[in-house]
Design a protein around this motif. Sequence first.
Motif, PDB file in Angstrom:
ATOM      1  N   LYS A 172       0.841  -1.210   0.000  1.00 44.76           N
ATOM      2  CA  LYS A 172       0.000   0.000   0.000  1.00 44.76           C
ATOM      3  C   LYS A 172       0.875   1.260   0.000  1.00 44.76           C
ATOM      4  N   CYS A 173       1.989   1.215   0.745  1.00 40.01           N
ATOM      5  CA  CYS A 173       2.899   2.381   0.781  1.00 40.01           C
ATOM      6  C   CYS A 173       3.505   2.631  -0.604  1.00 40.01           C
ATOM      7  N   TYR A 174       3.930   1.545  -1.261  1.00 43.95           N
ATOM      8  CA  TYR A 174       4.501   1.708  -2.613  1.00 43.95           C
ATOM      9  C   TYR A 174       3.454   2.266  -3.584  1.00 43.95           C
ATOM     10  N   GLU A 175       2.209   1.827  -3.414  1.00 50.14           N
ATOM     11  CA  GLU A 175       1.162   2.336  -4.298  1.00 50.14           C
ATOM     12  C   GLU A 175       0.951   3.835  -4.059  1.00 50.14           C
ATOM     13  N   LYS A 176       0.985   4.249  -2.786  1.00 47.41           N
ATOM     14  CA  LYS A 176       0.851   5.675  -2.461  1.00 47.41           C
ATOM     15  C   LYS A 176       2.009   6.474  -3.056  1.00 47.41           C
ATOM     16  N   LEU A 177       3.191   5.849  -3.128  1.00 48.87           N
ATOM     17  CA  LEU A 177       4.360   6.525  -3.700  1.00 48.87           C
ATOM     18  C   LEU A 177       4.338   6.517  -5.230  1.00 48.87           C
ATOM     19  N   GLY A 178       3.319   5.854  -5.791  1.00 51.98           N
ATOM     20  CA  GLY A 178       3.187   5.821  -7.245  1.00 51.98           C
ATOM     21  C   GLY A 178       4.007   4.744  -7.919  1.00 51.98           C
ATOM     22  N   ASN A 179       4.545   3.804  -7.115  1.00 53.09           N
ATOM     23  CA  ASN A 179       5.355   2.717  -7.676  1.00 53.09           C
ATOM     24  C   ASN A 179       4.457   1.477  -7.825  1.00 53.09           C
ATOM     25  N   ALA A 180       3.726   1.432  -8.949  1.00 55.20           N
ATOM     26  CA  ALA A 180       2.730   0.375  -9.157  1.00 55.20           C
ATOM     27  C   ALA A 180       3.367  -1.004  -9.252  1.00 55.20           C
ATOM     28  N   VAL A 181       4.545  -1.083  -9.856  1.00 56.26           N
ATOM     29  CA  VAL A 181       5.212  -2.387 -10.034  1.00 56.26           C
ATOM     30  C   VAL A 181       5.555  -2.997  -8.674  1.00 56.26           C
ATOM     31  N   LYS A 182       6.181  -2.171  -7.813  1.00 52.83           N
ATOM     32  CA  LYS A 182       6.557  -2.651  -6.470  1.00 52.83           C
ATOM     33  C   LYS A 182       5.315  -2.981  -5.648  1.00 52.83           C
ATOM     34  N   ALA A 183       4.291  -2.137  -5.779  1.00 49.65           N
ATOM     35  CA  ALA A 183       3.051  -2.362  -5.016  1.00 49.65           C
ATOM     36  C   ALA A 183       2.475  -3.728  -5.349  1.00 49.65           C
ATOM     37  N   LEU A 184       2.347  -4.021  -6.639  1.00 45.45           N
ATOM     38  CA  LEU A 184       1.772  -5.298  -7.064  1.00 45.45           C
ATOM     39  C   LEU A 184       2.646  -6.466  -6.625  1.00 45.45           C
ATOM     40  N   TYR A 195      -6.194  -3.091  -9.234  1.00 45.22           N
ATOM     41  CA  TYR A 195      -6.616  -3.208 -10.640  1.00 45.22           C
ATOM     42  C   TYR A 195      -7.805  -2.304 -10.973  1.00 45.22           C
ATOM     43  N   VAL A 196      -8.657  -2.036  -9.967  1.00 48.71           N
ATOM     44  CA  VAL A 196      -9.752  -1.074 -10.195  1.00 48.71           C
ATOM     45  C   VAL A 196      -9.165   0.297 -10.506  1.00 48.71           C
ATOM     46  N   ARG A 197      -8.158   0.693  -9.696  1.00 48.90           N
ATOM     47  CA  ARG A 197      -7.527   2.005  -9.933  1.00 48.90           C
ATOM     48  C   ARG A 197      -6.823   2.046 -11.292  1.00 48.90           C
ATOM     49  N   GLN A 198      -6.348   0.868 -11.742  1.00 39.55           N
ATOM     50  CA  GLN A 198      -5.716   0.784 -13.066  1.00 39.55           C
ATOM     51  C   GLN A 198      -6.758   0.652 -14.180  1.00 39.55           C
ATOM     52  N   LYS A 199      -8.041   0.571 -13.755  1.00 39.12           N
ATOM     53  CA  LYS A 199      -9.170   0.371 -14.680  1.00 39.12           C
ATOM     54  C   LYS A 199      -9.080  -0.954 -15.448  1.00 39.12           C
ATOM     55  N   ASN A 200      -8.393  -1.916 -14.829  1.00 37.48           N
ATOM     56  CA  ASN A 200      -8.324  -3.259 -15.407  1.00 37.48           C
ATOM     57  C   ASN A 200      -9.385  -4.106 -14.689  1.00 37.48           C
ATOM     58  N   PHE A 201     -10.639  -3.953 -15.134  1.00 35.48           N
ATOM     59  CA  PHE A 201     -11.759  -4.543 -14.399  1.00 35.48           C
ATOM     60  C   PHE A 201     -11.823  -6.064 -14.546  1.00 35.48           C
ATOM     61  N   GLN A 202     -11.311  -6.581 -15.643  1.00 34.89           N
ATOM     62  CA  GLN A 202     -11.295  -8.031 -15.841  1.00 34.89           C
ATOM     63  C   GLN A 202     -10.482  -8.710 -14.734  1.00 34.89           C
ATOM     64  N   LYS A 203      -9.274  -8.163 -14.501  1.00 33.34           N
ATOM     65  CA  LYS A 203      -8.423  -8.735 -13.439  1.00 33.34           C
ATOM     66  C   LYS A 203      -9.011  -8.447 -12.055  1.00 33.34           C
ATOM     67  N   ALA A 204      -9.575  -7.244 -11.887  1.00 34.53           N
ATOM     68  CA  ALA A 204     -10.185  -6.884 -10.597  1.00 34.53           C
ATOM     69  C   ALA A 204     -11.289  -7.877 -10.235  1.00 34.53           C
ATOM     70  N   LEU A 205     -12.095  -8.263 -11.232  1.00 35.07           N
ATOM     71  CA  LEU A 205     -13.182  -9.218 -11.000  1.00 35.07           C
ATOM     72  C   LEU A 205     -12.638 -10.573 -10.560  1.00 35.07           C
TER      73      LEU A 205
END
Length: 465
Positions: free
Chosen positions: A277-289, A313-323
């Motif tokens: 969650k911290c990495y996502e807040k820092l904008g580092n999507a790769v590390k967050a995932l 994935y919702v924030r990435q608008k990748n709804f298929q993976k989010a589902l």
Amino acid sequence: MQLSNEEEDYNLSLSKFESMLKTNKVLFFDSEEFEEIILHYLDIGKANLAKKALKLALDQHPKSTGLKLVQVEMLVYDDKLEIAEKLLNELYAIEPNNEEIYIQKANICSKRDQHEKAVELLKIALQYTDDYADVYNLIGMEYLFMDNLEMAKDSFIKCLEEDLEDQSALYNVVYCFEFLDQNQEAIVYLNEYINKNPYSEIAWHQLGRLHYGVKEYENAIRAFDYATLIDDEFLGAFMEKAKAYERLKKYSEAIESYNRTIELDDATSYALLRIGKCYEKLGNAVKALQYYNQTVHEDPLLDKGWIAITDFYVRQKNFQKALFFVNKALAIDNQNRLYWKRYATINKQMNFFEEAEFGYRKAVEFGDYALDTWLFWVDILQFLGEFESAIQTLLQASEYFPEENEIEYRLAGLYFMIQDNTKAKFHLSNGLRLNFDNYILIEDLFPVVWTKKMVKNYIEKHRKQ
């Protein structure tokens, strides 16, 4: 590390006793040695060995008061309270000034839920004891049993005045302050305690927790820093410090503290999740995932881990993976209203309206009564042409939101759709009364209804009133 003479003697006595049991030779021990041996076995849960030691001890020292008091302790432990009480009365006749007799009598009263009587006996023990701290601690525990938190707190404070190092009393006094909702008073007390005992990592940690509880995050971090300086392996303090850094949006520092907890112990799914969650807040999507994936790998049954990936994935608008991932979370906890709402929202985004309707229905079923949940659900029911179901759902929602214009306008529109003009006008009138300008909901949600001249005239009539 060298052992003290006392520790060496203690270990020697234990070895000698265990050797005696193996060889069946009867060796002599003084009564104090026996007491230590018996209490050692009780402490480690080997009651049978403790009983063997006690029998041999009483054979060798039949008149030892100390051993008889240990016998009382074991009888109380086995819930043989009447026999223990009888033996205590015999000992009292011989040694009426022995504080341990009053302590054990209090123990029996406590077992019988006679906590006030136990306190009275412990107060008598205070007159004869040299170990005031222990007795005050016991009094504090009795007050806890009686839910008298103020008196318990005072007793634990007295215990700490006698023995600053008593960690259980320190935890208990903080517990009492917190239970009494006296966080600021607790902070004052701990600061005074730390002035006397500045190297207590427990006190610094508890002080940090209290500052965190009243949202003084900078002060909390300062306290946790001291705790980890005193004990650089204090895992709990590093964890709490990381949470405080998160609150301050200092995500890099939070990651550093969470990583320290992983260095000190095996990686926990909680720490991995927070790092993600911290990495996502820092904008580092790769590390967050990467860390979210590690979280669910570490604990596949941690639904919060799957939800973190869902939200990512919702924030990435990748709804298929989010589902896919929200279904993983629901497989673990299928009664969680927040998960069902996510499931519904994701399906809605993908235009899977029947699945979305099912999701909102389940969310409400499991206690999500938020206004937007009702409205999303109803709008989908309307889209699916299920007007009667939509009306019933809105009537249910109006029990929670009796004066909500968005519900009234929707009811008006739906009643117009099924040609029930009387009820439609009633709810339209309510909507206009509650928020006139929001009549555009009719135009937005019910374009067919909006084309009716009767509806526009009704609105204009209200405008002039």
